[in-house]
Scaffold this motif. Structure first.
Motif, PDB file in Angstrom:
ATOM      1  N   VAL A   1       0.873  -1.178   0.000  1.00 53.01           N
ATOM      2  CA  VAL A   1       0.000   0.000   0.000  1.00 53.01           C
ATOM      3  C   VAL A   1       0.904   1.221   0.000  1.00 53.01           C
ATOM      4  O   VAL A   1       1.853   1.302   0.784  1.00 53.01           O
ATOM      5  N   ILE A   2       0.630   2.164  -0.892  1.00 56.21           N
ATOM      6  CA  ILE A   2       1.444   3.362  -1.044  1.00 56.21           C
ATOM      7  C   ILE A   2       0.589   4.594  -0.801  1.00 56.21           C
ATOM      8  O   ILE A   2      -0.449   4.776  -1.439  1.00 56.21           O
ATOM      9  N   CYS A   3       1.010   5.439   0.128  1.00 52.79           N
ATOM     10  CA  CYS A   3       0.334   6.713   0.389  1.00 52.79           C
ATOM     11  C   CYS A   3       0.888   7.780  -0.550  1.00 52.79           C
ATOM     12  O   CYS A   3       2.097   7.829  -0.802  1.00 52.79           O
ATOM     13  N   GLN A   4       0.014   8.648  -1.026  1.00 53.06           N
ATOM     14  CA  GLN A   4       0.433   9.722  -1.925  1.00 53.06           C
ATOM     15  C   GLN A   4       0.506  11.052  -1.188  1.00 53.06           C
ATOM     16  O   GLN A   4      -0.379  11.396  -0.400  1.00 53.06           O
ATOM     17  N   ASP A   5       1.571  11.806  -1.490  1.00 48.07           N
ATOM     18  CA  ASP A   5       1.739  13.170  -0.973  1.00 48.07           C
ATOM     19  C   ASP A   5       2.309  14.023  -2.098  1.00 48.07           C
ATOM     20  O   ASP A   5       3.501  14.333  -2.131  1.00 48.07           O
ATOM     21  N   SER A   6       1.455  14.405  -3.032  1.00 46.26           N
ATOM     22  CA  SER A   6       1.905  15.175  -4.191  1.00 46.26           C
ATOM     23  C   SER A   6       1.386  16.600  -4.107  1.00 46.26           C
ATOM     24  O   SER A   6       0.658  16.963  -3.189  1.00 46.26           O
ATOM     25  N   LYS A   7       1.764  17.396  -5.095  1.00 51.39           N
ATOM     26  CA  LYS A   7       1.258  18.769  -5.171  1.00 51.39           C
ATOM     27  C   LYS A   7      -0.050  18.844  -5.957  1.00 51.39           C
ATOM     28  O   LYS A   7      -0.566  19.930  -6.203  1.00 51.39           O
ATOM     29  N   GLY A   8      -0.573  17.718  -6.366  1.00 45.62           N
ATOM     30  CA  GLY A   8      -1.805  17.690  -7.137  1.00 45.62           C
ATOM     31  C   GLY A   8      -3.037  17.976  -6.300  1.00 45.62           C
ATOM     32  O   GLY A   8      -2.986  17.976  -5.066  1.00 45.62           O
ATOM     33  N   PRO A   9      -4.185  18.183  -6.943  1.00 47.49           N
ATOM     34  CA  PRO A   9      -5.418  18.533  -6.224  1.00 47.49           C
ATOM     35  C   PRO A   9      -6.102  17.356  -5.563  1.00 47.49           C
ATOM     36  O   PRO A   9      -7.009  17.540  -4.758  1.00 47.49           O
ATOM     37  N   ARG A  10      -5.709  16.119  -5.882  1.00 53.82           N
ATOM     38  CA  ARG A  10      -6.320  14.930  -5.301  1.00 53.82           C
ATOM     39  C   ARG A  10      -5.217  13.982  -4.857  1.00 53.82           C
ATOM     40  O   ARG A  10      -4.223  13.801  -5.557  1.00 53.82           O
ATOM     41  N   GLN A  11      -5.407  13.357  -3.700  1.00 58.23           N
ATOM     42  CA  GLN A  11      -4.421  12.428  -3.162  1.00 58.23           C
ATOM     43  C   GLN A  11      -5.051  11.043  -3.015  1.00 58.23           C
ATOM     44  O   GLN A  11      -6.216  10.917  -2.651  1.00 58.23           O
ATOM     45  N   HIS A  12      -4.249   9.998  -3.279  1.00 54.56           N
ATOM     46  CA  HIS A  12      -4.769   8.644  -3.351  1.00 54.56           C
ATOM     47  C   HIS A  12      -3.962   7.675  -2.489  1.00 54.56           C
ATOM     48  O   HIS A  12      -2.803   7.920  -2.173  1.00 54.56           O
ATOM     49  N   LEU A  13      -4.609   6.557  -2.163  1.00 58.63           N
ATOM     50  CA  LEU A  13      -3.927   5.361  -1.702  1.00 58.63           C
ATOM     51  C   LEU A  13      -3.824   4.425  -2.897  1.00 58.63           C
ATOM     52  O   LEU A  13      -4.820   4.175  -3.586  1.00 58.63           O
ATOM     53  N   TYR A  14      -2.615   3.908  -3.140  1.00 55.14           N
ATOM     54  CA  TYR A  14      -2.386   3.000  -4.258  1.00 55.14           C
ATOM     55  C   TYR A  14      -2.074   1.603  -3.743  1.00 55.14           C
ATOM     56  O   TYR A  14      -1.565   1.430  -2.621  1.00 55.14           O
TER      57      TYR A  14
END
Length: 472
Positions: A392-405
């Motif tokens: 499981v990978i947590c996302q922390d980007s500069k984008g407007p939506r964040q996801h669990l992959y």
């Protein structure tokens, strides 16, 4: 909520359960490495999500607030708990900036989690004096007990504070949490959170937090003074692997701490920095599936937080002098029974992330995943092994939506969850929080619950549903 199978675990049984859990994740190690299915993909970046996962995401209402805070696949449900601003045991208010988290104990259906709070201010400790490192700092940890059978939070309490920017960390096999500071400073004046503060003590350390009671708030100096991210204990040897996050465009190192005493880190040990033979810079130009031989460079002075120019890269300066390799912004790190996975949040030719695997028994490093476009995966952060296979990978980007992959045992990526938090006064918050990062992912020992954090406004979620073997 579906009731979970009752567990009645002694400390010995819990240790065995953790080992089985680690082995379940490590059983996918060959498939997640160039020795398995990824061998056929060696040499090229990944161009897009390649697995349907659990299917299309849909809005799902939180069983605590009734609000559609997340998007999840069909059949999955969740509840939020441990919100910022809620009162904790003892009367302190729960801080925000919910970051790394781990499950440290299971007693029957009662699960104990320790959660980091990445506070970067000098507002003062939220923990009792005995669990406070520096009274002028407000970072730290909160311990939560969750009833897995009833699907509800039982209580939460402060367990460590007076620290700075507690970002990630990791659990130990004996049921404690390693909380890592991502801020290096000497005592004295420093700029924190937009203001000037005077610190009483040096910072940039790792602290251990027990499942019960309070942390001793004593820094583990042997693990180094640096911009720490994650820590994970390799179960076969007791070695601790640590990541470093230098955000300002510089390089970061991957470290190994060899303790003198396996379960007593305060007794000291040896700190080393990874050297990929013949590859001094691993930030770009790497091939998926290529095996790199690893050596380790000794860090002679783990408490040297600054270099000769006053930059907070004192450990790096020592490591690079011995030929250690450079990574780009290292984040999550998790150990299985035979492999240690870690991620570079903005490494790779497309600068949107890398997933690495290190095999301690063979002293080999392998790049197992690198996206070619941020639309595939952008800025991976915290990671955890699933008992069903994959990561499981947590996302922390500069984008407007964040996801669990999810990254399957065959190296295929899919989207599992999306942050959909928009609040209008609920729980005392208003605003659009859909761009806030995911963090702190971890599983219950039986795999029925996936826990994770939404960084701000700050709350945890417990997700359950029709899990499938081979996914997450």
């Amino acid at each position: 909520m579906t009731a979970l199978t009752a567990m009645s675990l002694t400390d010995h049984e819990l240790t065995r359960a953790r080992r089985r859990f680690l082995k379940a994740g490590a059983a996918t190690a060959l498939a997640l490495s160039p020795l398995g299915q990824l061998l056929a993909k060696a040499g090229g970046p990944h161009s897009g999500p390649s697995h349907p996962g659990y299917g299309r995401l849909r809005p799902v209402r939180d069983l605590t607030t009734g609000l559609p805070l997340l998007r999840l696949p069909e059949g999955f449900s969740y509840l939020s708990f441990g919100w910022a601003g809620e009162e904790m045991a003892g009367g302190a208010v729960c801080p925000d900036a919910h970051d790394g988290m781990g499950l440290v104990r299971a007693e029957g259906e009662v699960l104990t989690l320790v959660r980091n709070h990445e506070i970067v201010t000098g507002a003062g400790s939220f923990a009792p004096a005995s669990a406070t490192y520096d009274t002028r700092c407000a970072g730290g940890t909160v311990t939560l007990r969750f009833d897995a059978g009833a699907g509800r939070l039982l209580d939460m309490r402060p367990s460590l504070s007076g620290t700075l920017q507690n970002c990630a960390g990791g659990v130990t096999p004996w049921g404690s949490w390693l909380s890592c500071e991502e801020f290096v400073s000497d005592p004295g004046p420093v700029r924190l959170g937009g203001g000037e503060h005077t610190l009483a003590r040096a910072h940039g350390y790792v602290f251990e937090v027990p499942a019960e009671g309070l942390s001793r708030a004593e820094p583990i100096v042997g693990m180094g003074r640096m911009r720490h991210e994650a820590a994970t204990v390799y179960p076969r040897t007791g070695e601790v692997y640590l990541t470093e996050d230098q955000e300002s465009g510089g390089a970061s190192g991957f470290y190994r701490f060899i303790p003198k005493v396996r379960d007593d880190f305060l007794r000291g040990g040896r700190l080393q920095m990874l050297k990929a033979v013949g590859e001094p810079d691993l930030r770009t130009g790497q091939l998926v599936g290529r095996r790199l031989k690893v050596e380790w460079v000794e860090i002679e002075d783990p408490d040297r937080g600054f270099d000769s120019d006053g930059r907070p890269i004192g450990l790096q300066a020592q490591g690079y002098a011995g030929g250690a390799s450079k990574f780009s912004r290292l984040e999550g790190c998790i150990a299985g029974d035979e492999v240690v996975y870690f991620v570079s949040t903005n490494g790779g030719d497309a600068a949107c992330g890398q997933v690495w695997a290190y095999y301690p028994e063979r002293a080999e490093l392998v790049l197992i995943f690198e996206p070619s476009d941020p639309a595939v995966l952008d800025y991976p952060d915290n990671i955890v092994l699933s008992p069903r296979g994959g990561l499981v990978i947590c996302q922390d980007s500069k984008g407007p939506r964040q996801h669990l992959y999810g990254l399957t045992a065959g190296g295929e990526l899919f989207v599992f969850a999306r942050n959909d938090v928009v609040l209008d006064g609920a729980m005392g918050f208003s605003g659009d929080y859909r761009g806030q990062e995911w963090a702190g992912c971890c599983f219950s020992p039986d795999g029925k619950w996936l826990f994770a954090n939404v960084y701000r406004p700050g709350f945890s979620v417990a997700i359950t549903g029709p899990w499938k073997q081979g996914l997450i």
